[in-house]
Scaffold this active site. Sequence first.
Site, PDB file in Angstrom:
ATOM      1  N   LEU A  67       0.816  -1.271   0.039  1.00  0.00           N
ATOM      2  CA  LEU A  67       0.092   0.030  -0.023  1.00  0.00           C
ATOM      3  C   LEU A  67       0.904   1.364  -0.052  1.00  0.00           C
ATOM      4  CD1 LEU A  67      -2.354  -1.480   2.651  1.00  0.00           C
ATOM      5  CD2 LEU A  67      -3.089  -1.111   0.458  1.00  0.00           C
ATOM      6  N   THR A  98       6.279   0.823   2.259  1.00  0.00           N
ATOM      7  CA  THR A  98       7.204   1.596   2.848  1.00  0.00           C
ATOM      8  C   THR A  98       6.593   2.388   3.760  1.00  0.00           C
ATOM      9  OG1 THR A  98       8.750   1.394   1.042  1.00  0.00           O
ATOM     10  CG2 THR A  98       9.156   3.064   2.615  1.00  0.00           C
ATOM     11  N   LYS A 173      14.838   0.352   5.295  1.00  0.00           N
ATOM     12  CA  LYS A 173      14.214   0.971   3.843  1.00  0.00           C
ATOM     13  C   LYS A 173      14.375   2.359   3.927  1.00  0.00           C
ATOM     14  CE  LYS A 173      11.869   1.340  -0.020  1.00  0.00           C
ATOM     15  NZ  LYS A 173      12.602   1.153  -1.035  1.00  0.00           N
TER      16      LYS A 173
HETATM   17  P1  NAD Z   1       0.617   2.338  -5.920  1.00  0.00           P
HETATM   18  O1  NAD Z   1      -0.019   3.620  -5.491  1.00  0.00           O
HETATM   19  O2  NAD Z   1       0.736   2.303  -7.267  1.00  0.00           O
HETATM   20  O3  NAD Z   1      -0.099   1.170  -5.435  1.00  0.00           O
HETATM   21  C1  NAD Z   1      -0.630   1.014  -4.220  1.00  0.00           C
HETATM   22  C2  NAD Z   1      -1.997   0.358  -4.179  1.00  0.00           C
HETATM   23  O4  NAD Z   1      -2.826   0.413  -3.008  1.00  0.00           O
HETATM   24  C3  NAD Z   1      -3.174   1.316  -5.355  1.00  0.00           C
HETATM   25  O5  NAD Z   1      -3.526   0.509  -6.552  1.00  0.00           O
HETATM   26  C4  NAD Z   1      -4.139   1.881  -4.602  1.00  0.00           C
HETATM   27  O6  NAD Z   1      -5.463   1.851  -5.074  1.00  0.00           O
HETATM   28  C5  NAD Z   1      -4.226   0.753  -3.443  1.00  0.00           C
HETATM   29  N1  NAD Z   1      -4.725   1.034  -2.193  1.00  0.00           N
HETATM   30  C6  NAD Z   1      -4.803   1.971  -1.379  1.00  0.00           C
HETATM   31  N2  NAD Z   1      -5.634   2.415  -0.248  1.00  0.00           N
HETATM   32  C7  NAD Z   1      -6.022   1.257  -0.445  1.00  0.00           C
HETATM   33  C8  NAD Z   1      -7.267   0.505   0.511  1.00  0.00           C
HETATM   34  N3  NAD Z   1      -7.440   1.172   1.668  1.00  0.00           N
HETATM   35  N4  NAD Z   1      -7.369  -0.756   0.384  1.00  0.00           N
HETATM   36  C9  NAD Z   1      -7.184  -1.549  -0.571  1.00  0.00           C
HETATM   37  N5  NAD Z   1      -6.117  -1.028  -1.675  1.00  0.00           N
HETATM   38  C10 NAD Z   1      -5.629   0.261  -1.385  1.00  0.00           C
HETATM   39  O7  NAD Z   1       2.179   2.345  -5.154  1.00  0.00           O
HETATM   40  P2  NAD Z   1       3.342   1.702  -5.458  1.00  0.00           P
HETATM   41  O8  NAD Z   1       4.375   2.327  -6.262  1.00  0.00           O
HETATM   42  O9  NAD Z   1       2.923   0.067  -5.940  1.00  0.00           O
HETATM   43  O10 NAD Z   1       3.769   1.313  -4.054  1.00  0.00           O
HETATM   44  C11 NAD Z   1       3.670   0.636  -3.025  1.00  0.00           C
HETATM   45  C12 NAD Z   1       4.359   0.853  -1.867  1.00  0.00           C
HETATM   46  O11 NAD Z   1       5.706   0.273  -2.160  1.00  0.00           O
HETATM   47  C13 NAD Z   1       4.774   2.150  -1.387  1.00  0.00           C
HETATM   48  O12 NAD Z   1       4.904   2.217   0.222  1.00  0.00           O
HETATM   49  C14 NAD Z   1       6.202   2.689  -2.012  1.00  0.00           C
HETATM   50  O13 NAD Z   1       6.840   3.439  -1.312  1.00  0.00           O
HETATM   51  C15 NAD Z   1       6.753   1.235  -2.074  1.00  0.00           C
HETATM   52  N6  NAD Z   1       7.880   0.849  -3.051  1.00  0.00           N
HETATM   53  C16 NAD Z   1       7.424   1.359  -4.354  1.00  0.00           C
HETATM   54  C17 NAD Z   1       8.389   0.985  -5.294  1.00  0.00           C
HETATM   55  C18 NAD Z   1       8.250   1.601  -6.638  1.00  0.00           C
HETATM   56  O14 NAD Z   1       9.144   1.464  -7.603  1.00  0.00           O
HETATM   57  N7  NAD Z   1       6.940   1.783  -7.159  1.00  0.00           N
HETATM   58  C19 NAD Z   1       9.709   0.608  -4.836  1.00  0.00           C
HETATM   59  C20 NAD Z   1       9.914   0.180  -3.663  1.00  0.00           C
HETATM   60  C21 NAD Z   1       8.977   0.374  -2.696  1.00  0.00           C
END
Ligand code: NAD
Length: 303
Positions: A67, A98, A173
Amino acid sequence: MNDATIGFIGTGTMGLPMVGNLLKKGFAVVAYDAVPAALDGAVKLGARAAASSADVARQSEMVVTMLPSSSHVEAVYLGPGGVREAIDSGRLCVDMSTIDPAVSRRVAAALAERGVRFIDAPVSGGVPRATDGTLAIMIGGDKQDVDDARPVLAAMGANLIHVGDVGSGEVAKLCNNLIAGVAAVAVSEAFRIAEGFGVDAKVLTDVISKSSGNTWVMEHMHPVAGIVPRSASTNDYAPGFMTDLMAKDLGLAVNAARELRIPVAVAPAAQQVLRLASSHGLGRRDFTSIYLFLKPSSTQAPV
Ligand code: NAD
């Protein structure tokens, strides 16, 4: 364990390819996302759709969450229609988002009151490694819980490191992203200066990759389009890793430093560059789009 059903909540940029790898390795996946289009993506890969986070908890042996930030994680686990309402005692939850380490500990304590186990397992490597199933995963939690989660985590990552107690995966992280976020700003500034002097970006990349300024961010997430084939910049800065999420991570690092009364200078500066880029419309684009934001401000001669 590969005949277990894994519940997966948050099938966004990272969650979707992670679900893909769980399915490829033979796990059944029941998924939920608040955004229907994101959930559809997981269903197309072969996951079964659930109606809520509580529904995921009811239908799975282990719950995995991916999330955006702390408030989403608290809501999904502890809020109405959340995991805690429906999950059986003894089950294991793995949060791979994160977030603030203090929130991981708070969620872990609230679940423990119901006999539910929780570990934090944030990741590094971005979409390319999430797709390849080679994420670095830094884990905080009880050793037995971590061992129980290993087969599932190994389906998504190549480097699994047990850092310490619950919350310590998040500490590792936020330390990593402090460095990566600052590096991204530094690389973007350097390549704008080179551009101003007419130095070719490919040649400069070649120089830096063999010099003391080399960094993983430049090698894999180059902010200048057309240099690294799988970088977000080459794909018109589609995330990737959103500017707003990197700003959030630098905020986590700055807050942690403030709590500990450790002076930090470059992390807050980098965070403000990201926030400024966000306020100019780049918040939901890849964080390397700060390069676009750092263009020369005018055609006037420097004062
Ligand atoms: P994102 O916003 O693309 O995906 C998160 C998903 O969670 C979304 O589809 C959203 O609709 C869903 N969501 C939000 N609230 C919700 C709820 N209450 N119930 C159900 N679903 C819900 O983000 P991401 O890029 O996939 O990143 C996710 C996590 O991973 C973050 O904490 C980010 O910091 C970490 N992260 C991301 C990357 C990257 O390259 N994108 C790399 C490492 C870590």
